[in-house]
Design a protein around this motif. Structure first.
Motif: not given
Length: 303
Positions: A11-16
């Motif tokens: 799951t791709p990390p929540a990167i702004p």
């Protein structure tokens, strides 16, 4: 060519994602995808917006994923919605000027001299034996040195002109520069308000050889615009409409003042999408100006 495998449970990390990330995404989309190996690419890889591809010879390239393309499309739509009708109309006509081989500037603030006599109603130039008190329609750029300070101040009335589009031809011959001003009007109220300010129109004419109004068809009739101004109208929507020249502007010779040249030197001209794409590919110099290809017939004479 091999693609680095992505675990099914990944799951791709929540990167702004910032505008710097979106700018890099656009650069990768327009280029061959050579990696820079910097922090921005780490963020984009971790967010799943780009993928790393390794060829058989070991060369690595970057490609946008479906999510990366969606991110760019959403950012583009937000930008289009944020632009007003006036801005979109100006951008569309600027693209036409660029395609014609002209160098185009926007958001300029240029110092211009005006006179109390409206240009359209100015008397003809005085003959050599005419009375000396026959005032010309346009005040000189520089006041005579022998004038007293009070007389010099009275001779020149200055104002700041902010044309929507200012352009010159891309030529090495000063006489062929053909400076132009295009005023963009998105509504009838905006156009009528501009027509009521005679000093503003005089300032535009003092800075160029031809001055035009650009507005959607149906906003005004040609006889409502002073005859010395040219008229371009847009038929259809801003997205897929076409421009039509209803009336050419009256041409008058104009030598650009030094102050205008200084303002142009400090400003950055617009660049077409095709030129920006070539710059990313390395096929054109970053600071190159549009060529004369496709320009209006005004060729330079042979040496």
């Amino acid at each position: 060519m091999t693609v680095l495998p992505v675990p099914a449970s990944h799951t791709p990390p929540a990167i702004p994602i910032t505008r710097f990330h979106r700018t890099r995404l656009m650069q990768i989309w327009r280029s061959a995808g050579w990696p820079c190996k910097d922090g921005l690419e780490i963020d984009l890889l971790a967010a799943g917006l780009i993928s790393l591809h390794t060829a058989a010879d070991g060369c690595e390239t970057l490609r946008l994923t479906d999510e990366g393309i969606r991110t760019l499309a959403q950012a583009r739509q937000r930008g289009v919605r944020a632009l007003s009708l006036h801005d979109r109309l100006g951008q569309k006509f600027a693209a036409q000027l660029l395609a014609a081989g002209r160098i185009v500037w926007t958001e300029l603030s240029l110092r211009a001299v005006i006179d109390t006599v409206p240009i359209g109603d100015a008397p003809p130039a005085a003959a050599s034996d005419a009375p000396a008190n026959n005032t010309p329609a346009m005040a000189p750029l520089w006041a005579d040195d022998d004038l007293a300070p009070a007389a010099r101040a009275a001779a020149n009335v200055w104002r700041m002109a902010r044309p929507d589009l200012f352009s010159v031809r891309n030529t090495s011959v000063p006489a062929y520069l053909q400076p132009m001003v295009h005023e963009v009007k998105a509504s009838r109220a905006d156009l009528l308000s501009d027509l009521r300010h005679d000093a503003k129109r005089q300032a535009y004419q003092w800075l160029c050889e031809e001055c035009y109004y650009v507005f959607p068809a149906g906003i005004a009739e040609p006889d409502e615009i002073p005859e010395h101004f040219g008229i371009w109208v847009l038929h259809g929507s801003v997205d897929d409409g076409r421009f039509e020249l209803l009336r050419p502007a009256r041409h008058s010779r104009c030598t650009l003042p030094f102050a205008v040249w200084m303002a142009l030197c400090k400003a950055t001209p617009l660049r077409s999408e095709a030129e920006l794409a070539q710059a990313h590919l390395g096929g054109a110099e970053t600071g190159a100006l549009p060529s004369d290809a496709g320009a209006a017939p005004c060729a330079e004479p042979p040496p």
